[in-house]
Design a protein around this motif. Structure first.
Motif, PDB file in Angstrom:
ATOM      1  N   MET A   1       0.815  -1.206   0.000  1.00 51.52           N
ATOM      2  CA  MET A   1       0.000   0.000   0.000  1.00 51.52           C
ATOM      3  C   MET A   1       0.853   1.263   0.000  1.00 51.52           C
ATOM      4  N   SER A   2       2.185   1.171   0.151  1.00 49.47           N
ATOM      5  CA  SER A   2       3.024   2.347   0.265  1.00 49.47           C
ATOM      6  C   SER A   2       2.841   3.267  -0.931  1.00 49.47           C
ATOM      7  N   GLY A   3       2.569   4.549  -0.636  1.00 46.60           N
ATOM      8  CA  GLY A   3       2.443   5.534  -1.692  1.00 46.60           C
ATOM      9  C   GLY A   3       1.122   5.511  -2.432  1.00 46.60           C
ATOM     10  N   ALA A   4       0.176   4.635  -2.070  1.00 45.75           N
ATOM     11  CA  ALA A   4      -1.105   4.566  -2.766  1.00 45.75           C
ATOM     12  C   ALA A   4      -1.821   5.909  -2.648  1.00 45.75           C
ATOM     13  N   PRO A   5      -2.351   6.455  -3.758  1.00 47.63           N
ATOM     14  CA  PRO A   5      -2.964   7.786  -3.698  1.00 47.63           C
ATOM     15  C   PRO A   5      -4.326   7.776  -3.004  1.00 47.63           C
ATOM     16  N   VAL A   6      -4.571   8.831  -2.252  1.00 44.36           N
ATOM     17  CA  VAL A   6      -5.860   9.092  -1.632  1.00 44.36           C
ATOM     18  C   VAL A   6      -6.305  10.458  -2.129  1.00 44.36           C
ATOM     19  N   ARG A   7      -7.491  10.529  -2.682  1.00 41.41           N
ATOM     20  CA  ARG A   7      -7.975  11.787  -3.238  1.00 41.41           C
ATOM     21  C   ARG A   7      -8.499  12.704  -2.146  1.00 41.41           C
ATOM     22  N   VAL A   8      -8.076  13.963  -2.176  1.00 38.32           N
ATOM     23  CA  VAL A   8      -8.523  14.971  -1.220  1.00 38.32           C
ATOM     24  C   VAL A   8      -9.656  15.771  -1.849  1.00 38.32           C
ATOM     25  N   LEU A   9     -10.802  15.788  -1.174  1.00 34.73           N
ATOM     26  CA  LEU A   9     -11.932  16.613  -1.590  1.00 34.73           C
ATOM     27  C   LEU A   9     -12.091  17.719  -0.550  1.00 34.73           C
ATOM     28  N   LEU A  10     -11.582  18.899  -0.876  1.00 32.74           N
ATOM     29  CA  LEU A  10     -11.551  20.023   0.050  1.00 32.74           C
ATOM     30  C   LEU A  10     -12.758  20.915  -0.223  1.00 32.74           C
ATOM     31  N   LEU A  11     -13.761  20.820   0.629  1.00 32.68           N
ATOM     32  CA  LEU A  11     -15.034  21.481   0.382  1.00 32.68           C
ATOM     33  C   LEU A  11     -15.079  22.913   0.886  1.00 32.68           C
ATOM     34  N   LEU A  71     -12.776  16.828   3.370  1.00 32.28           N
ATOM     35  CA  LEU A  71     -12.471  17.833   4.376  1.00 32.28           C
ATOM     36  C   LEU A  71     -13.439  18.998   4.247  1.00 32.28           C
ATOM     37  N   SER A  72     -13.940  19.471   5.374  1.00 30.81           N
ATOM     38  CA  SER A  72     -14.868  20.596   5.345  1.00 30.81           C
ATOM     39  C   SER A  72     -14.826  21.334   6.664  1.00 30.81           C
ATOM     40  N   GLU A  73     -15.440  22.513   6.653  1.00 29.36           N
ATOM     41  CA  GLU A  73     -15.692  23.284   7.866  1.00 29.36           C
ATOM     42  C   GLU A  73     -17.197  23.524   7.924  1.00 29.36           C
ATOM     43  N   PRO A  74     -17.878  23.055   8.957  1.00 33.60           N
ATOM     44  CA  PRO A  74     -19.331  23.241   9.006  1.00 33.60           C
ATOM     45  C   PRO A  74     -19.699  24.724   8.930  1.00 33.60           C
ATOM     46  N   ALA A  75     -20.584  25.057   8.022  1.00 31.65           N
ATOM     47  CA  ALA A  75     -20.955  26.455   7.821  1.00 31.65           C
ATOM     48  C   ALA A  75     -21.930  26.947   8.883  1.00 31.65           C
ATOM     49  N   HIS A  76     -22.639  26.014   9.526  1.00 30.42           N
ATOM     50  CA  HIS A  76     -23.650  26.382  10.515  1.00 30.42           C
ATOM     51  C   HIS A  76     -23.550  25.427  11.705  1.00 30.42           C
ATOM     52  N   VAL A 227      -9.206  26.919  10.405  1.00 24.80           N
ATOM     53  CA  VAL A 227      -9.153  25.637   9.699  1.00 24.80           C
ATOM     54  C   VAL A 227      -8.081  25.679   8.611  1.00 24.80           C
ATOM     55  N   ASP A 228      -7.979  26.781   7.883  1.00 25.69           N
ATOM     56  CA  ASP A 228      -6.961  26.893   6.832  1.00 25.69           C
ATOM     57  C   ASP A 228      -5.552  26.735   7.387  1.00 25.69           C
ATOM     58  N   HIS A 229      -5.321  27.203   8.615  1.00 27.78           N
ATOM     59  CA  HIS A 229      -3.987  27.105   9.211  1.00 27.78           C
ATOM     60  C   HIS A 229      -3.545  25.666   9.428  1.00 27.78           C
ATOM     61  N   VAL A 230      -4.483  24.761   9.631  1.00 26.32           N
ATOM     62  CA  VAL A 230      -4.112  23.390   9.991  1.00 26.32           C
ATOM     63  C   VAL A 230      -4.098  22.440   8.800  1.00 26.32           C
ATOM     64  N   LEU A 231      -4.481  22.907   7.621  1.00 32.44           N
ATOM     65  CA  LEU A 231      -4.580  21.994   6.486  1.00 32.44           C
ATOM     66  C   LEU A 231      -3.223  21.396   6.109  1.00 32.44           C
ATOM     67  N   ASP A 247      -3.857  13.113  -3.597  1.00 36.59           N
ATOM     68  CA  ASP A 247      -4.197  13.604  -4.925  1.00 36.59           C
ATOM     69  C   ASP A 247      -5.271  14.676  -4.751  1.00 36.59           C
ATOM     70  N   PHE A 248      -4.896  15.933  -4.992  1.00 38.24           N
ATOM     71  CA  PHE A 248      -5.808  17.030  -4.732  1.00 38.24           C
ATOM     72  C   PHE A 248      -6.745  17.242  -5.920  1.00 38.24           C
ATOM     73  N   SER A 249      -8.020  17.445  -5.604  1.00 36.83           N
ATOM     74  CA  SER A 249      -9.046  17.538  -6.622  1.00 36.83           C
ATOM     75  C   SER A 249      -9.846  18.808  -6.432  1.00 36.83           C
ATOM     76  N   GLU A 250     -10.240  19.412  -7.558  1.00 29.98           N
ATOM     77  CA  GLU A 250     -11.147  20.568  -7.502  1.00 29.98           C
ATOM     78  C   GLU A 250     -12.593  20.129  -7.644  1.00 29.98           C
ATOM     79  N   ASP A 251     -12.815  18.856  -7.883  1.00 28.90           N
ATOM     80  CA  ASP A 251     -14.165  18.319  -8.063  1.00 28.90           C
ATOM     81  C   ASP A 251     -14.694  17.839  -6.722  1.00 28.90           C
ATOM     82  N   PRO A 252     -15.709  18.499  -6.139  1.00 26.64           N
ATOM     83  CA  PRO A 252     -16.223  18.064  -4.839  1.00 26.64           C
ATOM     84  C   PRO A 252     -17.067  16.807  -4.893  1.00 26.64           C
TER      85      PRO A 252
END
Length: 254
Positions: A1-11, A71-76, A227-231, A247-252
């Motif tokens: 599993m070493s190096g296997a990509p995990v996609r990041v969905l940053l909402l 990853l998200s920050e609750p808006a409410h 939250v941005d400080h800890v990303l 693997d960073f993605s712009e697609d939520p």
């Protein structure tokens, strides 16, 4: 599993329910990528966040890969609870009167709070492929947050044995952890208080633990930590603990 990509969905800041919907799409994609799985395999561990949502798997180049982290920050402000600890009708009405939403979640654990200034991380990982037991996975989430804290200069953060799941500063919980695992695919994860308004916790017994407090990175470090400080420290710690690349993605995943 070493190096296997995990996609990041940053909402970013989104309603809690939206983060759950994206998570469910990632779970469906992970199951589809692996194919049919024989036998039962659903377990839950105490701590906070999944509701059934739209689970359609998108095909083509933009499809969500086998493993993801949402990853998200609750808006409410919202109170959630797992397999136990649902508020009674009077308590629920009182919480709603304070302007918070209420959501039942498919995870282990009691009631907790999610809101602005909090990092929610929902890893969708295949524990069978990783040969990782569920308890080992929860310990990995705790180790991730402890490493993150050390990167920020908070060396006293620590994990405690059950039933005190999460990451603590003394007798105050800094990060709540609660997961769901079905057919070895994880969902939910952790809620890290960055600059959260901690007074929201005054109206509940967080995670069902009497006599324990709640704290935040901002409170412990004596400066405003968003939250941005800890990303960045989160990403570095995640890759170390789970032996992967991100693997960073712009697609939520909508």
């Amino acid at each position: 599993m070493s190096g296997a990509p995990v996609r990041v969905l940053l909402l970013g800041p989104v309603p809690y329910a939206e983060a759950l919907r994206v998570q469910e799409r990632c779970v469906a994609a992970a199951r589809a990528a692996r194919g049919p799985t024989p036998g039962p395999g659903t377990r839950a561990v105490r701590g906070p966040a999944a509701l059934p949502g739209d689970s359609a798997v998108r095909g083509g180049p933009g499809a969500v890969p086998a493993e993801s982290v949402v990853l998200s920050e609750p808006a409410h402000p919202v109170y959630t609870w797992g397999l136990r600890g649902a508020p009674d009708a009077a308590a629920a009405a009182a919480l709603r009167a304070r302007g918070a939403g209420l959501v039942a979640a498919r995870r282990g654990g009691h009631i907790t709070f999610h809101g602005p200034g909090q990092l929610l991380a929902f890893p969708v990982l295949d524990l069978r492929r990783r040969r990782l037991p569920l308890r080992g996975y929860v310990a990995g989430l705790e180790a991730l947050v402890v490493r993150l804290c050390r990167r920020l200069g908070l060396g006293a953060a620590r994990a405690l044995p059950p039933p005190f799941t999460g990451v603590w500063m003394g007798d105050s919980k800094l990060c709540a952890i609660g997961v769901h695992c079905g057919n070895h695919i994880t969902s939910h994860g952790l809620a890290l208080n960055c600059c959260t308004d901690l007074t929201w916790f005054d109206h509940i017994v967080p995670c069902g633990l009497e006599g324990k407090g709640v704290t935040s990175l901002s409170h412990e470090l004596g400066r405003h930590i968003t939250v941005d400080h800890v990303l960045e420290p989160f990403f570095d710690s995640f890759q170390e603990v789970f032996d992967c690349t991100l693997d960073f993605s712009e697609d939520p995943g909508n």
